[in-house]
Scaffold this active site. Structure first.
Site, PDB file in Angstrom:
ATOM      1  N   CYS A   1     -17.001  20.209  17.096  1.00 50.04           N
ATOM      2  CA  CYS A   1     -17.978  19.188  16.698  1.00 50.04           C
ATOM      3  C   CYS A   1     -19.024  19.031  17.802  1.00 50.04           C
ATOM      4  O   CYS A   1     -18.757  18.411  18.827  1.00 50.04           O
ATOM      5  CB  CYS A   1     -17.244  17.869  16.426  1.00 50.04           C
TER       6      CYS A   1
ATOM      7  N   CYS B   1     -20.147  15.533  18.595  1.00 53.34           N
ATOM      8  CA  CYS B   1     -19.135  14.725  19.287  1.00 53.34           C
ATOM      9  C   CYS B   1     -19.050  15.104  20.765  1.00 53.34           C
ATOM     10  O   CYS B   1     -18.962  14.246  21.632  1.00 53.34           O
ATOM     11  CB  CYS B   1     -17.756  14.938  18.667  1.00 53.34           C
ATOM     12  N   ASP B   2     -19.046  16.399  21.044  1.00 54.55           N
ATOM     13  CA  ASP B   2     -18.678  16.864  22.386  1.00 54.55           C
ATOM     14  C   ASP B   2     -19.803  17.551  23.151  1.00 54.55           C
ATOM     15  O   ASP B   2     -19.605  17.955  24.297  1.00 54.55           O
ATOM     16  CB  ASP B   2     -17.479  17.832  22.278  1.00 54.55           C
TER      17      ASP B   2
HETATM   18  C1  LIG Z   1     -11.738  17.678  17.743  1.00 53.16           C
HETATM   19  C2  LIG Z   1     -12.560  16.651  17.001  1.00 53.16           C
HETATM   20  C3  LIG Z   1     -13.312  15.717  17.725  1.00 53.16           C
HETATM   21  C4  LIG Z   1     -14.069  14.760  17.038  1.00 53.16           C
HETATM   22  N1  LIG Z   1     -14.779  13.847  17.783  1.00 53.16           N
HETATM   23  C5  LIG Z   1     -15.516  12.898  17.144  1.00 53.16           C
HETATM   24  C6  LIG Z   1     -16.280  11.946  17.880  1.00 53.16           C
HETATM   25  O1  LIG Z   1     -16.289  11.951  19.116  1.00 53.16           O
HETATM   26  N2  LIG Z   1     -16.979  11.022  17.180  1.00 53.16           N
HETATM   27  C7  LIG Z   1     -17.015  10.998  15.812  1.00 53.16           C
HETATM   28  O2  LIG Z   1     -17.664  10.119  15.243  1.00 53.16           O
HETATM   29  N3  LIG Z   1     -16.318  11.907  15.081  1.00 53.16           N
HETATM   30  C8  LIG Z   1     -15.577  12.853  15.707  1.00 53.16           C
HETATM   31  N4  LIG Z   1     -14.892  13.790  14.992  1.00 53.16           N
HETATM   32  C9  LIG Z   1     -14.973  13.733  13.507  1.00 53.16           C
HETATM   33  C10 LIG Z   1     -14.057  12.602  13.001  1.00 53.16           C
HETATM   34  O3  LIG Z   1     -12.778  12.718  13.605  1.00 53.16           O
HETATM   35  C11 LIG Z   1     -13.950  12.688  11.486  1.00 53.16           C
HETATM   36  O4  LIG Z   1     -15.247  12.638  10.916  1.00 53.16           O
HETATM   37  C12 LIG Z   1     -13.123  11.525  10.941  1.00 53.16           C
HETATM   38  O5  LIG Z   1     -11.828  11.490  11.523  1.00 53.16           O
HETATM   39  C13 LIG Z   1     -12.987  11.624   9.417  1.00 53.16           C
HETATM   40  O6  LIG Z   1     -12.175  10.575   8.988  1.00 53.16           O
HETATM   41  P1  LIG Z   1     -11.394  10.629   7.594  1.00 53.16           P
HETATM   42  O7  LIG Z   1     -10.610   9.384   7.529  1.00 53.16           O
HETATM   43  O8  LIG Z   1     -12.331  10.938   6.503  1.00 53.16           O
HETATM   44  O9  LIG Z   1     -10.442  11.897   7.680  1.00 53.16           O
HETATM   45  P2  LIG Z   1      -9.344  12.317   8.751  1.00 53.16           P
HETATM   46  O10 LIG Z   1      -9.603  11.712  10.052  1.00 53.16           O
HETATM   47  O11 LIG Z   1      -9.254  13.797   8.649  1.00 53.16           O
HETATM   48  O12 LIG Z   1      -7.996  11.658   8.170  1.00 53.16           O
HETATM   49  C14 LIG Z   1      -7.376  12.155   7.017  1.00 53.16           C
HETATM   50  C15 LIG Z   1      -5.908  11.765   7.057  1.00 53.16           C
HETATM   51  O13 LIG Z   1      -5.305  12.122   5.819  1.00 53.16           O
HETATM   52  C16 LIG Z   1      -3.988  12.578   6.089  1.00 53.16           C
HETATM   53  N5  LIG Z   1      -3.565  13.433   4.970  1.00 53.16           N
HETATM   54  C17 LIG Z   1      -4.153  14.587   4.522  1.00 53.16           C
HETATM   55  N6  LIG Z   1      -3.450  15.100   3.491  1.00 53.16           N
HETATM   56  C18 LIG Z   1      -2.402  14.260   3.281  1.00 53.16           C
HETATM   57  C19 LIG Z   1      -1.313  14.265   2.346  1.00 53.16           C
HETATM   58  N7  LIG Z   1      -1.156  15.239   1.416  1.00 53.16           N
HETATM   59  N8  LIG Z   1      -0.428  13.255   2.409  1.00 53.16           N
HETATM   60  C20 LIG Z   1      -0.565  12.248   3.323  1.00 53.16           C
HETATM   61  N9  LIG Z   1      -1.567  12.203   4.245  1.00 53.16           N
HETATM   62  C21 LIG Z   1      -2.473  13.196   4.198  1.00 53.16           C
HETATM   63  C22 LIG Z   1      -4.142  13.368   7.385  1.00 53.16           C
HETATM   64  O14 LIG Z   1      -2.891  13.490   8.058  1.00 53.16           O
HETATM   65  C23 LIG Z   1      -5.121  12.488   8.144  1.00 53.16           C
HETATM   66  O15 LIG Z   1      -4.473  11.550   8.959  1.00 53.16           O
HETATM   67  C24 LIG Z   1     -14.107  14.740  15.625  1.00 53.16           C
HETATM   68  C25 LIG Z   1     -13.358  15.681  14.894  1.00 53.16           C
HETATM   69  C26 LIG Z   1     -12.595  16.619  15.565  1.00 53.16           C
HETATM   70  C27 LIG Z   1     -11.783  17.617  14.776  1.00 53.16           C
END
Ligand SMILES: Cc1cc2nc3c(=O)[nH]c(=O)nc-3n(C[C@H](O)[C@H](O)[C@H](O)COP(=O)(O)OP(=O)(O)OC[C@H]3O[C@@H](n4cnc5c(N)ncnc54)[C@H](O)[C@@H]3O)c2cc1C
Length: 306
Positions: free
Chosen positions: A134, A137-138
């Site tokens: 990302c 982010c980084d």
């Molecule tokens: C390495 C990294 C660094 C990042 N740094 C930043 C940053 O500094 N700032 C920023 O704003 N964004 C950052 N991001 C992006 C940010 O993390 C995501 O945009 C955000 O987490 C998305 O949130 P979400 O709730 O949509 O999905 P997610 O955070 O992906 O959460 C989805 C959840 O659903 C659960 N899940 C999936 N399938 C199932 C299932 N079948 N049964 C039960 N549970 C399930 C998963 O375990 C997970 O916990 C980063 C991403 C990465 C990969």
């Protein structure tokens, strides 16, 4: 007769727990199902400094725990388990997990999208220590340094452009001889004085000590390999939305994301989608949280109209 929740939320990332905070606070009987730990992808990152309210940044794991306890304060229940199948059509929605089945009047899909990896040895081991997925982010860690971006689509081009404003040098590696990215990225990228292109090339090896130090890039046509010292390595080859469960029930776009506009309403009544798994422009913690709040609002409106 099994208990029927007002709302069941699939996924405990920022989208899921923000939705839970809003539905619980509105008095809706809310269950959130998470297969791992709270926080989703943000729990993978050491420091988040683009989420407002934390003037010195916050580590993703702590923010995830805070989002969970913030929602549970208003009555959200968390069930740990993996969702195995869903039945989303009809008034009563059924969710089957590896630890039991649940029923709901509304469902909020918040299962996220995982960054696609290159599958190189060491790649996952050095995430956050030179390997990143990302740029927004980084990227700030690489002010005045040399970074490499891998990919040729819109996100790679946009990441390379973003990093060109921070880093001293950006090397874009693409396996073809031209970018797939839309034209708006071409000109500024070609004009950027600090962006270098390695066409018809792939990264074949990562070299690291305590953190990444260099990579080997191999030309696919000549077979010639060169080791290039870099500070940061950004993999930008797309994401994989977690939507396998919904196939055949919910409208997905060509990349597999759940189709919904800013209302978060899917094609099915009573089913909403929040966060990275939704069709959207920017996938970040703040936009995931924002979607969660909107999804909760429309879930509440849907229930009020019943
Ligand atoms: C390495 C990294 C660094 C990042 N740094 C930043 C940053 O500094 N700032 C920023 O704003 N964004 C950052 N991001 C992006 C940010 O993390 C995501 O945009 C955000 O987490 C998305 O949130 P979400 O709730 O949509 O999905 P997610 O955070 O992906 O959460 C989805 C959840 O659903 C659960 N899940 C999936 N399938 C199932 C299932 N079948 N049964 C039960 N549970 C399930 C998963 O375990 C997970 O916990 C980063 C991403 C990465 C990969």
């Amino acid at each position: 007769m099994s208990h029927t929740y007002d709302t069941v939320i699939l996924g405990g990332g920022p989208a899921g727990y923000t939705a839970a905070l809003y539905t619980s606070r509105a008095g809706l009987d809310t269950l959130l199902i998470e297969k791992l730990s709270p926080g989703g992808q943000m729990a993978l990152t050491d420091i988040i400094d683009n989420y407002p309210g934390f003037d010195t940044g916050v580590d993703g794991f702590t923010l995830g725990m805070k989002m969970q306890s913030g929602a549970e304060r208003f009555g959200t229940k968390t069930a740990y388990g993996e969702v195995l199948s869903v039945e989303l059509a009809g008034e009563a929605k059924r969710i089957v997990t590896d630890s039991g089945e649940y029923f709901a009047r509304t469902v909020i899909l918040a299962t996220g999208a995982n960054p696609r990896t290159l599958g190189l040895a060491n790649e996952t081991e050095f995430v956050g220590r030179g390997v990143h997925y990302c740029a927004h982010c980084d990227g700030r860690f690489y002010k005045g340094k040399t970074v490499m971006v891998v990919g040729g689509g819109n996100s790679a081009a946009s990441d390379a452009l973003y990093l060109s404003h921070l880093a001293e040098k950006v090397i874009l590696v693409h396996r073809r001889d031209t970018l797939r990215a839309t034209k708006i990225y071409h000109q500024p990228l070609m004009e950027a004085k600090n962006v270098e292109f390695l066409w018809n090339s792939t990264v074949t090896q990562l070299h690291a000590e305590a953190r990444l130090t260099s990579v080997t890039v191999t030309n696919r046509i000549t077979g010639e390999a060169q080791e290039i010292p870099i500070d940061g390595f950004f993999v930008s080859v797309g994401r994989v939305p977690v939507t396998e469960l919904y196939k055949g029930q919910i409208d997905l776009d060509e990349y597999g994301y759940v189709v919904a506009d800013e209302t978060t309403k899917t094609n099915l009544p009573g089913v909403f989608v929040a966060g990275d798994v939704r069709t959207k422009a920017l996938r970040q913690v703040i936009t995931a949280a924002s979607d969660g709040a909107v999804a909760a609002h429309y879930a509440e409106e849907y229930l009020n109209q019943k």
